[in-house]
Design a protein around this motif. Structure first.
Motif, mmCIF file in Angstrom:
data_model
loop_
_atom_site.group_PDB
_atom_site.id
_atom_site.type_symbol
_atom_site.label_atom_id
_atom_site.label_comp_id
_atom_site.label_asym_id
_atom_site.label_seq_id
_atom_site.Cartn_x
_atom_site.Cartn_y
_atom_site.Cartn_z
ATOM 1 N N ALA A 43 46.144 34.590 38.083
ATOM 2 C CA ALA A 43 46.872 35.669 37.413
ATOM 3 C C ALA A 43 45.964 36.431 36.458
ATOM 4 O O ALA A 43 46.019 37.668 36.383
ATOM 5 N N GLU A 44 45.102 35.722 35.741
ATOM 6 C CA GLU A 44 44.194 36.405 34.816
ATOM 7 C C GLU A 44 43.186 37.270 35.570
ATOM 8 O O GLU A 44 42.896 38.403 35.154
ATOM 9 N N LEU A 45 42.672 36.769 36.678
ATOM 10 C CA LEU A 45 41.736 37.555 37.476
ATOM 11 C C LEU A 45 42.379 38.847 37.981
ATOM 12 O O LEU A 45 41.781 39.926 37.918
ATOM 13 N N VAL A 46 43.615 38.731 38.467
ATOM 14 C CA VAL A 46 44.299 39.905 39.014
ATOM 15 C C VAL A 46 44.650 40.895 37.905
ATOM 16 O O VAL A 46 44.492 42.111 38.074
ATOM 17 N N ARG A 47 45.114 40.382 36.760
ATOM 18 C CA ARG A 47 45.435 41.275 35.639
ATOM 19 C C ARG A 47 44.202 42.028 35.178
ATOM 20 O O ARG A 47 44.248 43.235 34.905
ATOM 21 N N THR A 48 43.090 41.328 35.079
ATOM 22 C CA THR A 48 41.859 41.947 34.591
ATOM 23 C C THR A 48 41.364 43.023 35.553
ATOM 24 O O THR A 48 40.937 44.105 35.128
ATOM 25 N N ALA A 49 41.430 42.750 36.853
ATOM 26 C CA ALA A 49 40.969 43.734 37.837
ATOM 27 C C ALA A 49 41.894 44.941 37.898
ATOM 28 O O ALA A 49 41.446 46.071 38.117
ATOM 29 N N ASP A 50 43.206 44.720 37.721
ATOM 30 C CA ASP A 50 44.204 45.797 37.647
ATOM 31 C C ASP A 50 44.100 46.746 38.845
ATOM 32 O O ASP A 50 43.966 47.956 38.696
ATOM 33 N N LEU A 51 44.219 46.167 40.045
ATOM 34 C CA LEU A 51 44.040 46.956 41.268
ATOM 35 C C LEU A 51 45.325 47.144 42.067
ATOM 36 O O LEU A 51 45.306 47.822 43.092
ATOM 37 N N GLY A 52 46.423 46.536 41.600
ATOM 38 C CA GLY A 52 47.668 46.679 42.345
ATOM 39 C C GLY A 52 48.508 45.425 42.259
ATOM 40 O O GLY A 52 48.153 44.453 41.574
#
Length: 218
Positions: A43-52
């Protein structure tokens, strides 16, 4: 396109056991600490990337989809079983769930910032995994992240006759080595960034793996 034959057995089996599954499978709060930590790291990786948004593929009754939402992600679920999707919609009416197959996702190229496939690919025969992983790669945005959880083994095939609650099932479980799963993901174009292999103290011989992979930007 003709649907692969193995999907029908999975669909019918999980439609049959869906209600028992909800009763017997622990929710995210009851998972072991390492599994919860992997979900939190993803979840942290996805939030940080903020790609969709994140697609929870093989979402079952939607509990982990809801957990990802609580971790700050925009998440929706897809499952092969219409009964599972109906239970997910009932339990989480504020979230989006759809019936679908990982062999042919009804999603646009690069639409997703993340994919969670949490113990939802081991029923797929190994010869079909390249198709599934190619769909993961196609639908992820460049720089997007995948978290895959799976049972592992030494190429065993298990054919249970009973599932959750003692209900009859007709699917197979294909238990590949951890290295082979990583190889297939790499062949699909992913960069594997982390692997966690967990022993199962309660059920020896039922080890699991959590793999974090990223779709390269170039």
């Amino acid at each position: 396109m003709t649907e692969p034959a193995f999907l029908d057995a999975i669909r019918k089996s999980y439609d049959t056991v869906a209600e028992a599954y909800v009763e017997l499978v622990v929710p995210p709060a009851g998972m072991d600490p390492l599994s919860r930590a992997m979900l939190a790291a993803f979840a942290e990786l996805v939030r940080t990337a903020d790609l969709g948004p994140v697609a929870d593929l093989g979402c079952g009754p939607g509990r982990i989809t809801a957990h990802l939402t609580a971790l700050g992600l925009s998440a929706f679920g897809i499952d092969l079983s219409p009964k599972m999707v109906a239970l997910a919609r009932q339990a989480h009416p504020d979230l989006r769930f759809a019936v679908g197959s990982t062999t042919a996702l009804d999603l646009s190229d690069g639409e997703l910032g993340g994919i969670l496939a949490w113990y939802s690919t081991h029923h797929t025969p190994p010869e079909h995994l390249p198709t599934v992983f190619a769909e993961f790669h196609r639908t992820l945005a460049p720089g997007g992240h995948l978290l895959l959880g799976s049972h592992i083994g030494n190429y065993e095939i298990r054919r249970p006759t009973e599932g959750y609650g003692g209900h009859p099932v007709s699917f197979e479980s294909h238990l590949l080595p951890a290295d082979r799963i990583a190889e297939l993901l790499s062949a699909a174009g992913f960069h594997v960034t982390a692997r966690l292999v967990q022993e199962n103290e309660d059920r020896p011989g039922r080890e699991g793996i959590a793999v974090v992979a990223r779709k390269p930007r170039d």
